[in-house]
Design an enzyme around this catalytic site. Structure first.
Site, PDB file in Angstrom:
ATOM      1  N   TYR A   1       0.823  -1.219   0.000  1.00 33.73           N
ATOM      2  CA  TYR A   1       0.000   0.000   0.000  1.00 33.73           C
ATOM      3  C   TYR A   1       0.855   1.267   0.000  1.00 33.73           C
ATOM      4  O   TYR A   1       0.313   2.366   0.021  1.00 33.73           O
ATOM      5  CB  TYR A   1      -0.953  -0.009   1.196  1.00 33.73           C
ATOM      6  CG  TYR A   1      -2.049  -1.032   1.047  1.00 33.73           C
ATOM      7  CD1 TYR A   1      -1.730  -2.385   0.937  1.00 33.73           C
ATOM      8  CD2 TYR A   1      -3.379  -0.673   1.001  1.00 33.73           C
ATOM      9  CE1 TYR A   1      -2.714  -3.342   0.787  1.00 33.73           C
ATOM     10  CE2 TYR A   1      -4.367  -1.626   0.854  1.00 33.73           C
ATOM     11  CZ  TYR A   1      -4.031  -2.958   0.746  1.00 33.73           C
ATOM     12  OH  TYR A   1      -5.012  -3.902   0.595  1.00 33.73           O
TER      13      TYR A   1
ATOM     14  N   LYS B   1       3.769 -14.467   4.967  1.00 31.97           N
ATOM     15  CA  LYS B   1       4.158 -15.396   3.899  1.00 31.97           C
ATOM     16  C   LYS B   1       5.685 -15.394   3.857  1.00 31.97           C
ATOM     17  O   LYS B   1       6.307 -15.126   2.826  1.00 31.97           O
ATOM     18  CB  LYS B   1       3.538 -14.884   2.593  1.00 31.97           C
ATOM     19  CG  LYS B   1       3.675 -15.801   1.413  1.00 31.97           C
ATOM     20  CD  LYS B   1       2.684 -16.933   1.409  1.00 31.97           C
ATOM     21  CE  LYS B   1       2.963 -17.872   0.261  1.00 31.97           C
ATOM     22  NZ  LYS B   1       2.224 -19.138   0.340  1.00 31.97           N
TER      23      LYS B   1
ATOM     24  N   ASP C   1      -6.184  -6.483   5.102  1.00 33.34           N
ATOM     25  CA  ASP C   1      -7.286  -5.870   4.347  1.00 33.34           C
ATOM     26  C   ASP C   1      -8.224  -6.958   3.851  1.00 33.34           C
ATOM     27  O   ASP C   1      -9.444  -6.920   4.045  1.00 33.34           O
ATOM     28  CB  ASP C   1      -6.685  -5.076   3.170  1.00 33.34           C
ATOM     29  CG  ASP C   1      -7.714  -4.197   2.474  1.00 33.34           C
ATOM     30  OD1 ASP C   1      -8.855  -4.109   2.971  1.00 33.34           O
ATOM     31  OD2 ASP C   1      -7.374  -3.600   1.437  1.00 33.34           O
TER      32      ASP C   1
ATOM     33  N   ASP D   1      -1.598 -18.440   3.954  1.00 36.77           N
ATOM     34  CA  ASP D   1      -2.577 -19.236   3.189  1.00 36.77           C
ATOM     35  C   ASP D   1      -3.326 -20.211   4.096  1.00 36.77           C
ATOM     36  O   ASP D   1      -4.559 -20.263   4.077  1.00 36.77           O
ATOM     37  CB  ASP D   1      -1.978 -19.949   1.962  1.00 36.77           C
ATOM     38  CG  ASP D   1      -0.484 -20.155   2.025  1.00 36.77           C
ATOM     39  OD1 ASP D   1       0.095 -19.894   3.089  1.00 36.77           O
ATOM     40  OD2 ASP D   1       0.102 -20.573   1.016  1.00 36.77           O
TER      41      ASP D   1
END
Ligand code: NAD
Length: 497
Positions: free
Chosen positions: A144, A191, A248, A224
């Protein structure tokens, strides 16, 4: 201050001596005005001692040619009140319009986004009867940062920026929140099996800061499987802290599985500034139809009241809202024959909440905000400067021939003060030396020039190297310096290297 509701709020308080708290508000777009009117009339009826300063943001401002979606003068109001209750806005597609939400969060330093997602079983239909999860989303960094470039005909890039102080602030906030609200566990999703440096920093900081909170259970999950478990068994989770993008996406998922995205409120907290909003958007498909569920903004206003120290009022409104929900008075998004009693519009729902002000829920446990705090003293450990040594450079080239051997033949004899070509990658995968003919290559190449002796070089060496590459008529699109920090390499290897 130009609406009937605000005037009413002010006139009902004339003559009273109580200390009034200034709040900046914006009605937004789509369903924004309807849910804002609903929220303000509940605040008014509850006797909230607030003075509202209205600013205009969103579609109208964008379409007047302001690509930021907010007039310069509106920042004055925000600087003055430092508290912003904001309805959702519509960001016009294309045209270079920047997201006002992202801008506001970043300009005002609102680093923590707190999104409680709660099931109201059996009064709101959900597949997850037991769910009370607070998503703590980092709000300023990650992808972002919005730093994007097209570099070749075929490739665009977006920079993912994660800072140590930014990460420490949000993780500390998550643990302080858990401690203040007697939450037993903080989970962290990243991740870092793939993004070893950026998400790796987030995970490492989680472990370091977490060690200071021995009474709280800590766990880290790869995002995930974390997302899959959150959607399947949300009852396993309590507080979940995440970098911006994952937070988000997953806070919408978490709100939706409680029954409706229309139920979620959120607080955006910074040092001395805060913004409160529903988590959903402007829902243009139902705008002006008296169909919108105002709950997200109402619950955001409850978070706001706690933030400004009006805990009793927050409790009064939240309990009236819970009572309305358990009485089966439901807007269309949550109305289900088997659990609802009356289908209502935005206005009727609001009236039902107002009628119940002062009552407590009978089936849900009433909320108790008597000890709640929203402002934590978040300290950030200064980062110790490392000894930084330049040992090479990744030179990115726009090169149309898809054959890595041909590219290597053009540059492999270039040498500058020990910097030599050691590897070529395409989209991160090593294609020279010893690449696989099956690997698909685009026109975007990274050529790693490194000093194998690991001796430091000056930046002038890099400049001279670039000059040599440029002299061969190759199209340099960017460079990334390769550093050792305190003797350790601070760059990743190529995939397959
Ligand atoms: P959305 O959240 O506006 O709508 C998604 C779906 O949920 C729609 O079917 C809508 O009718 C429903 N919905 C949303 N809020 C509801 C409510 N309170 N009551 C009942 N149903 C509700 O998402 P979108 O359609 O992707 O985006 C619409 C616009 O909102 C876009 O311009 C987007 O940029 C903007 N947006 C703004 C914000 C914000 O201001 N914070 C956040 C997200 C999206």
């Amino acid at each position: 201050m130009n609406t009937a509701i605000i005037e009413q709020t002010l006139t009902t308080k004339v003559g009273q001596q109580e200390k009034r708290i200034p709040i900046t508000i914006a009605y937004g777009d789509g369903i924004g005005p309807e849910i804002m009117k609903a929220t303000l009339s509940i605040l008014d009826a509850a006797g909230a001692p607030l003075d509202f300063d209205e600013i205009e943001i969103g579609e109208k401002v964008y379409l007047n040619g302001n690509t930021a979606g907010i007039d310069a003068s509106s920042w004055d109001s925000l600087r003055k009140t430092r508290v912003f209750l904001k309805a959702p806005i519509t960001t016009p597609q294309g045209g270079g319009y920047k997201s006002l939400n992202v801008t506001t969060r970043k300009v005002l330093g609102l680093y923590a986004n707190i999104r409680p997602c709660v099931s109201y079983h059996p009064y709101i239909k959900t597949k997850h009867p037991v769910m009370d999860v607070v998503i703590v989303r980092e709000n300023e960094e990650d992808l972002y940062a919005g730093i994007e470039h097209q570099q070749t005909d075929e490739v665009v890039q977006c920079l993912k920026l994660i800072s140590k102080p930014g990460t420490e602030k949000i993780i500390r906030y998550a643990f302080e929140y858990a401690r203040a609200y007697n939450r037993r566990k903080v989970s962290c999703f990243t991740k870092d099996n793939i993004m070893k440096m950026t998400d790796g920093l987030f995970h490492k900081t989680f472990d370091e800061v977490g060690a200071e909170y021995p009474e709280i259970v800590k766990e880290h999950l790869i995002v995930d499987i974390g997302a899959a478990k959150l959607a399947e068994t949300p009852e396993q989770f309590d507080v979940v802290v995440m970098p911006n993008l994952y937070g988000d996406i997953l806070s919408d998922v978490a709100a939706q599985i409680t029954g409706s995205v229309g139920l979620g409120g959120s607080a955006n907290i910074g040092q001395g500034f805060a913004m409160f909003e529903a988590i959903h958007g402007s829902a243009p498909d139902i705008a002006g139809l008296n169909k919108a569920n105002p709950s997200g903004l109402i619950l955001a206003a409850v978070q706001m009241l706690v933030h400004i120290g009006q805990n009793e009022l927050a409790e009064k409104i939240h309990n009236a809202w819970l009572r309305t929900i358990e009485d089966g008075i439901h807007t269309a998004d949550i109305y289900k024959l088997e659990v609802s009693k009356v289908a209502v519009g935005t206005i009727e729902f609001t009236e039902a909440v107002i009628e119940r002000l002062g009552q407590k829920p009978e089936k849900f446990a009433p909320v108790d905000y008597s000890h709640s705090i929203a402002n934590f003293n978040i300290k950030v450990t200064p980062v110790k400067p490392a000894i930084k040594e330049l040992v090479g450079v990744d030179v990115f080239l726009h090169y149309k021939d898809r054959n890595p051997e041909n590219l290597a033949a053009l540059i492999k004899d270039i040498e500058q003060s020990g910097l030599k070509l050691t590897m070529i990658t395409n989209r991160g995968t090593k294609v020279w030396p010893d690449g696989f003919p099956e690997t698909f290559c685009t026109d975007h190449w990274r050529c790693r020039f490194k000093n194998e002796m690991k001796n430091g070089v000056s930046y002038q060496v890099v400049v001279d190297l670039l000059q040599k590459i440029h002299n061969r008529k190759l199209d340099i699109i960017k460079t990334e310096n390769l550093y050792l920090m305190d003797g350790k390499p601070m760059f990743t290897a190529g995939q397959g290297q």
